[in-house]
Design a protein around this motif. Structure first.
Motif, PDB file in Angstrom:
ATOM      1  N   GLN A  97       6.353 -17.781 -18.469  1.00  0.00           N
ATOM      2  CA  GLN A  97       7.725 -18.282 -18.820  1.00  0.00           C
ATOM      3  C   GLN A  97       8.691 -18.192 -17.273  1.00  0.00           C
ATOM      4  OE1 GLN A  97       8.679 -15.729 -22.195  1.00  0.00           O
ATOM      5  NE2 GLN A  97       8.178 -17.679 -23.789  1.00  0.00           N
ATOM      6  N   ILE A 120       7.610 -20.759 -15.034  1.00  0.00           N
ATOM      7  CA  ILE A 120       7.945 -22.280 -15.318  1.00  0.00           C
ATOM      8  C   ILE A 120       9.094 -22.414 -15.088  1.00  0.00           C
ATOM      9  CG2 ILE A 120       8.037 -23.915 -17.295  1.00  0.00           C
ATOM     10  CD1 ILE A 120       5.341 -23.435 -16.356  1.00  0.00           C
ATOM     11  N   GLY A 121      10.258 -21.267 -15.406  1.00  0.00           N
ATOM     12  CA  GLY A 121      11.430 -21.332 -15.111  1.00  0.00           C
ATOM     13  C   GLY A 121      11.883 -21.551 -13.472  1.00  0.00           C
ATOM     14  N   THR A 131      10.877 -25.179 -12.795  1.00  0.00           N
ATOM     15  CA  THR A 131      11.840 -26.262 -12.992  1.00  0.00           C
ATOM     16  C   THR A 131      13.247 -25.740 -12.944  1.00  0.00           C
ATOM     17  OG1 THR A 131      12.000 -25.139 -15.296  1.00  0.00           O
ATOM     18  CG2 THR A 131      10.205 -26.875 -14.958  1.00  0.00           C
ATOM     19  N   THR A 160      14.922 -24.308 -14.857  1.00  0.00           N
ATOM     20  CA  THR A 160      15.374 -24.147 -16.287  1.00  0.00           C
ATOM     21  C   THR A 160      14.718 -22.952 -16.995  1.00  0.00           C
ATOM     22  OG1 THR A 160      15.442 -26.358 -16.287  1.00  0.00           O
ATOM     23  CG2 THR A 160      15.456 -25.631 -18.368  1.00  0.00           C
ATOM     24  N   ASP A 161      15.486 -22.207 -17.761  1.00  0.00           N
ATOM     25  CA  ASP A 161      15.013 -21.183 -18.619  1.00  0.00           C
ATOM     26  C   ASP A 161      13.879 -21.743 -19.557  1.00  0.00           C
ATOM     27  OD1 ASP A 161      14.801 -18.861 -19.962  1.00  0.00           O
ATOM     28  OD2 ASP A 161      16.301 -19.507 -21.358  1.00  0.00           O
ATOM     29  N   ALA A 162      12.737 -20.932 -19.286  1.00  0.00           N
ATOM     30  CA  ALA A 162      11.525 -21.507 -20.136  1.00  0.00           C
ATOM     31  C   ALA A 162      11.507 -20.260 -21.425  1.00  0.00           C
ATOM     32  CB  ALA A 162      10.429 -21.789 -19.394  1.00  0.00           C
ATOM     33  N   MET A 202      10.282 -21.155 -24.933  1.00  0.00           N
ATOM     34  CA  MET A 202       8.881 -22.048 -25.248  1.00  0.00           C
ATOM     35  C   MET A 202       7.666 -20.989 -25.448  1.00  0.00           C
ATOM     36  SD  MET A 202       7.367 -25.385 -23.367  1.00  0.00           S
ATOM     37  CE  MET A 202       6.612 -26.260 -23.938  1.00  0.00           C
TER      38      MET A 202
END
Length: 180
Positions: free
Chosen positions: A119, A122-123, A126, A128-130, A133
């Protein structure tokens, strides 16, 4: 090498605004020798293969099969999810699947980090906080394979004659190990 405007991997491929011209050209060449017209879609070899989306895995060739022989289900890590179970129920009852191979692989990203580490990656990628997910990190591939095989073997809508096995594919040698 950084892709230029006309090289594969570039966003534009020259006049190709969508970036798919090379793939469509390859498809036209593929269709010239296409020989599955009229095929009914059953698994001719009676096989379904659940495996990872990793591009190092060639599910059909690794077990000597060809297009039309098997149902191929791919996702991150090669997990038997609820949607995979739906596909296997359909395959076993309507498409002549009587063997299911669940194939995870060595050096898998899903088995190389914790859920929180994936996570975080991915964060970072991007911005963005992941953490909201669920990505499905795999802590123990052998235990995951045993659980996956159990899910298939105990499913009330998958007939008991369907055989399931769990395998670990070595991406460096191309060999399969029958784990469970």
């Amino acid at each position: 090498m950084t892709p230029g405007p006309d090289t594969p991997g570039s966003a534009t491929h020259g006049s190709d605004k969508d970036g798919f011209a090379d793939l469509l050209a390859a498809n036209r060449a593929y269709s010239d020798s296409f020989d599955l017209a009229g095929f009914d879609g059953v698994a001719r070899a009676g096989v379904a293969i659940v495996t990872c989306m990793d591009s190092r895995i060639d599910p059909l060739r690794m077990v000597g099969l060809e297009p039309g022989d098997a149902k191929i289900l791919r996702n991150p890590g090669g997990r038997v999810t609820e949607q995979v179970l739906v596909a296997l129920v359909l395959g076993a009852n309507l498409l002549k699947v009587d063997r299911v191979m669940v194939v995870e692989h060595t050096r898998c990203a899903m088995a190389s980090a914790s859920e929180s580490a994936l996570q975080a990656r991915i964060g970072e990628a991007t911005g963005t906080d992941a953490t909201w997910m669920f990505l499905g990190a795999i802590n123990d591939q052998r235990a995951e394979l045993a659980e996956s095989v159990h899910k298939i073997n105990s499913h009330p809508l998958i007939p008991p004659h369907v055989k399931a096995g769990g395998f670990l594919y070595d991406v460096d040698s191309g060999l399969l190990e029958h784990v469970v």
